[in-house]
Enzyme design. Structure first.
Site, PDB file in Angstrom:
ATOM      1  CE1 TYR A  90      -5.543   4.138 -21.833  1.00  0.00           C
ATOM      2  CE2 TYR A  90      -7.474   5.005 -22.941  1.00  0.00           C
ATOM      3  CZ  TYR A  90      -6.584   5.038 -21.894  1.00  0.00           C
ATOM      4  OH  TYR A  90      -6.761   5.964 -20.893  1.00  0.00           O
ATOM      5  CG  HIS A 116      -0.859   8.013 -21.133  1.00  0.00           C
ATOM      6  ND1 HIS A 116      -1.376   7.058 -21.969  1.00  0.00           N
ATOM      7  CD2 HIS A 116      -1.564   7.915 -19.974  1.00  0.00           C
ATOM      8  CE1 HIS A 116      -2.344   6.416 -21.326  1.00  0.00           C
ATOM      9  NE2 HIS A 116      -2.482   6.916 -20.127  1.00  0.00           N
TER      10      HIS A 116
END
Ligand code: A2P
Length: 280
Positions: free
Chosen positions: A53, A111
């Site tokens: 992010y 992730h």
């Protein structure tokens, strides 16, 4: 029960808020501070970021500037595909902690599953937990097959599997599998990135309970026993998404929402990410 007191027990003995705050695409220090402040004041205690992010520094700075005590919050971050591998994963988590300005996270996730470094990254996770860099370890976007493969070499299993989950992608078999293996399923994009908000059946159910379609969807997640992390940068929506603890969906309404499933992903297909070694 309310958002602030609603915790789930993880298989490793730790506790995790069932509802948290997603920080995907929350960017810029000003917006970050406003969003985290609104969320904290509304009772959110779990904050979910990721290396990918690119906002870990802003997240850490927001907690500092807002004076939010570390022991009041549950922080998740995720190791990106490029940082997978034993040494790289550990190094990258140390950098994440520096940016987050904290000495540990509460939950560390891989992730996406990737073939290269599949087991080495998990071994690094087990060691990072032992070293205290994180309290709990888990995965994200793992399908049943990835979990079944992982168990062949893991010393301990993930306590959380964070997956894309919303009424257009209900993932019932994976939810059952995770439940049977003491893995808490956590929904990312719990609102389907907005794709599901206009569905007529949700509006009808919302009208019965005097709630918005977003609240109906989040209540559906809650009653399904999964964890979920809605994201918004608007204070009124942040508050609205926390205000789901004063009504109950009937079994018939739950079934009506289940029927919206059409296997529609907003994100990547995990099997392909596994093959390509990164999000494609
Ligand atoms: P915004 O940040 O502009 O409020 P998901 O969590 O499924 O990824 O969906 C998040 C998306 O849904 C964001 O685009 C967010 O936009 C929007 N959103 C979040 N909460 C609500 C809500 N209560 N009503 C309408 N849209 C919402």
């Amino acid at each position: 029960m309310d958002i602030q007191t609603n915790y789930l027990k993880l298989a490793d003995g730790n506790q995790m808020p069932q509802e948290g705050f997603g920080l995907y695409k929350v960017d810029g220090q000003k917006v970050m501070n406003q969003s985290i402040k609104a969320a904290y004041e509304a009772g959110y205690r779990l904050f979910d970021t990721a290396q990918l992010y690119g906002n870990e520094q802003e997240v850490g700075t927001a907690f500092k500037e807002l004076g939010i005590p570390r022991d009041q919050i549950f922080v998740t971050t995720k190791v990106a595909e490029a940082n997978q591998g034993y040494d790289q994963a550990i190094q990258s988590v140390k950098e994440s902690l520096k940016k987050l300005q904290m000495d540990h996270v509460d939950l560390l996730l891989i992730h996406w599953p990737i073939e290269r470094a599949f087991f080495e990254t998990w071994r690094a996770f087990e060691d990072m937990k032992k070293a205290g860099l994180t309290r709990s370890i888990g995965v994200s976007n793992y399908q049943m097959i990835h979990l079944q493969y992982l168990v062949t070499k893991a010393h301990e299993m993930p306590v959380v599997d964070q997956i894309e989950l919303h009424p257009l992608l209900t993932q019932k078999p994976l939810l059952k599998f995770n439940h049977n293996h003491q893995i808490i399923t956590q929904a990312w994009s719990p609102l389907g990135r907005g794709a599901v908000l206009g569905k007529e059946v949700l509006k009808q159910i919302g009208a019965v309970h005097h709630k918005s379609t977003a609240q109906v969807i989040l209540r559906w997640h809650l009653q399904n026993g999964v964890a979920f992390i809605p994201k918004s940068v608007h204070t009124a929506r942040i508050q609205q998404n926390a205000d789901i603890y004063d009504f109950t969906l009937s079994p018939a309404e739950m079934a009506q929402i289940d029927q919206l499933n059409n296997y529609q992903r907003t994100g990547r297909e995990p099997e392909l990410t596994y093959e390509y070694d990164h999000q494609y």
